[in-house]
Motif scaffolding. Structure first.
Motif, PDB file in Angstrom:
ATOM      1  N   UNK A  51       0.786  -1.217  -0.083  1.00 54.12           N
ATOM      2  CA  UNK A  51      -0.088  -0.215  -0.025  1.00 54.12           C
ATOM      3  C   UNK A  51       0.685   1.280  -0.111  1.00 54.12           C
ATOM      4  N   UNK A  52       0.421   2.340  -0.977  1.00 47.86           N
ATOM      5  CA  UNK A  52       1.388   3.452  -0.843  1.00 47.86           C
ATOM      6  C   UNK A  52       0.574   4.564  -1.542  1.00 47.86           C
ATOM      7  N   UNK A  53       0.346   5.661  -0.825  1.00 48.64           N
ATOM      8  CA  UNK A  53      -0.428   6.708  -1.038  1.00 48.64           C
ATOM      9  C   UNK A  53       0.355   8.064  -1.776  1.00 48.64           C
ATOM     10  N   UNK A  54       1.616   7.977  -1.536  1.00 49.21           N
ATOM     11  CA  UNK A  54       2.518   9.249  -2.230  1.00 49.21           C
ATOM     12  C   UNK A  54       3.715   8.321  -2.849  1.00 49.21           C
ATOM     13  N   UNK A  55       4.159   9.331  -3.579  1.00 44.96           N
ATOM     14  CA  UNK A  55       5.634   8.826  -4.422  1.00 44.96           C
ATOM     15  C   UNK A  55       6.526   8.198  -3.368  1.00 44.96           C
ATOM     16  N   UNK A  56       7.469   7.447  -3.786  1.00 45.95           N
ATOM     17  CA  UNK A  56       8.519   6.749  -2.855  1.00 45.95           C
ATOM     18  C   UNK A  56       9.558   6.432  -3.840  1.00 45.95           C
ATOM     19  N   UNK A  57      10.853   6.813  -3.523  1.00 46.77           N
ATOM     20  CA  UNK A  57      11.952   6.882  -4.299  1.00 46.77           C
ATOM     21  C   UNK A  57      13.006   5.781  -3.142  1.00 46.77           C
ATOM     22  N   UNK A  58      13.349   4.680  -3.891  1.00 48.71           N
ATOM     23  CA  UNK A  58      14.666   3.868  -3.260  1.00 48.71           C
ATOM     24  C   UNK A  58      15.965   3.875  -4.088  1.00 48.71           C
TER      25      UNK A  58
END
Length: 330
Positions: A245-252
């Motif tokens: 589940x993810x609601x905003x952008x994420x960078x790894x």
């Protein structure tokens, strides 16, 4: 039976591996919007490596020919097989590299970072200026027309300013904007080796990439970065809604996980970025609020990738080395 099951498993793995392919895509036109309306330029599968390119923010290609309208013309949209509403797509950037030896930027600072009297005068007279890029040494210098700066040399850090999917709804959003769908993040870690995670709002996700930057300071205070054309390659993976589940952008990348707040003010963006990191930590590691506070408080880092837009962007970074020390519940 065990050997039979094992053999079937191996055959399935080999079939999946051999089904992957490298696809070279040459853009024929570019998009100045994030939208689900345009016809996809290419349908891609999970694991496929797409090798392609982008023009600069003004619309010039690697040969200096103007082939698109100004305003972050992007390559795409790419239709991702298997991506459905509520899923998350993981876009891994395998290689991001300069494709020409110059960049352009503006010779002023955006009005919101200066007193009104100064801002009004300087921004009104802003013009494009040229920088020379050393593609081999990865350094840049102002063009020799700016004589007093002729000895200034900066390190380059090529990255993609825009990585985004079609936003929620049936409308169009300009490529200067950003939001839960990603978009014009202008985040310097969106480069070789990074993975950008984006919530999906339409079947196929409709992925857009481009807006190549040779270098950019936090905030993009000139209104432009060092804008240039770019060669890049990427692959995608679909993470189903129940597993990630993810609601905003994420960078790894190798060192950090990064969560974004993109709101109307610095305070609001800071809160959204921090809360997004907090919620992810609690869900992913089953931490209480108190436990999560002890992970975040001593080590969190913040960046301000962009203020040169209607909204302000704050990135909250957590070191992956710390996350690796958290004990998971059995």
């Amino acid at each position: 039976m065990k050997w039979f099951a094992f053999t079937v498993m191996l055959l399935c793995q080999y079939e999946w591996i051999f089904a992957q392919q490298s696809v070279r895509f040459t853009p024929q036109h570019y998009s100045n919007v994030f939208s689900a309306r345009p016809v996809p330029v290419l349908r891609i599968k999970q694991g496929d490596t797409v090798i392609t390119s982008s023009v600069d923010a003004v619309g010039f290609d690697k040969n200096g020919a103007r082939v698109a309208q100004r305003g972050n013309p992007l390559t795409g949209p790419f239709y991702i097989e298997g991506a459905e509403v509520g899923d998350v797509v993981a876009v891994t950037l395998h290689k991001v590299s300069l494709s020409r030896n110059y960049a352009t930027t503006l010779n002023a600072l955006i009005p919101k970072v200066l007193p009104k009297a100064v801002a009004k005068h300087t921004w009104r007279s802003a013009r494009l200026v040229k920088w020379q890029l050393d593609v081999e040494k990865l350094t840049g210098s102002p063009a020799d027309t700016i004589l007093r700066l002729r000895n200034v040399t900066i390190p380059l850090h090529p990255f993609l300013g825009c990585v985004g999917v079609a936003p929620e709804g049936d409308g169009e959003t300009g490529t200067g904007a950003s939001g839960p769908y990603g978009g014009n993040l202008d985040f310097c870690y969106n480069t070789t080796g990074a993975t950008v995670y984006l919530p999906v709002f339409h079947s196929g996700a409709l992925l857009y990439l481009g807006d190549g930057h040779a270098a950019q300071g936090d905030g993009e205070l000139n209104g432009d970065a060092l804008e240039t054309s770019m060669d890049f390659s990427f692959s995608v993976k679909v993470l189903k809604r129940d597993t990630f589940p993810l609601q905003v952008p994420m960078v790894e990348n190798a060192d950090y996980l990064t969560f974004f707040g993109i709101e109307s003010s610095l305070d609001k963006s800071l809160k959204v970025a921090t809360e997004s990191l907090l919620v992810w930590l609690q869900q992913r590691y089953s931490l209480t609020l108190m436990e999560a506070s002890q992970v975040i408080g001593p080590v969190i880092e913040y960046r301000i990738p962009k203020v040169a837009a209607t909204k302000v962007e704050v990135a909250a970074l957590i070191p992956k080395a710390i996350l690796g020390q958290i004990q998971r519940k059995d």
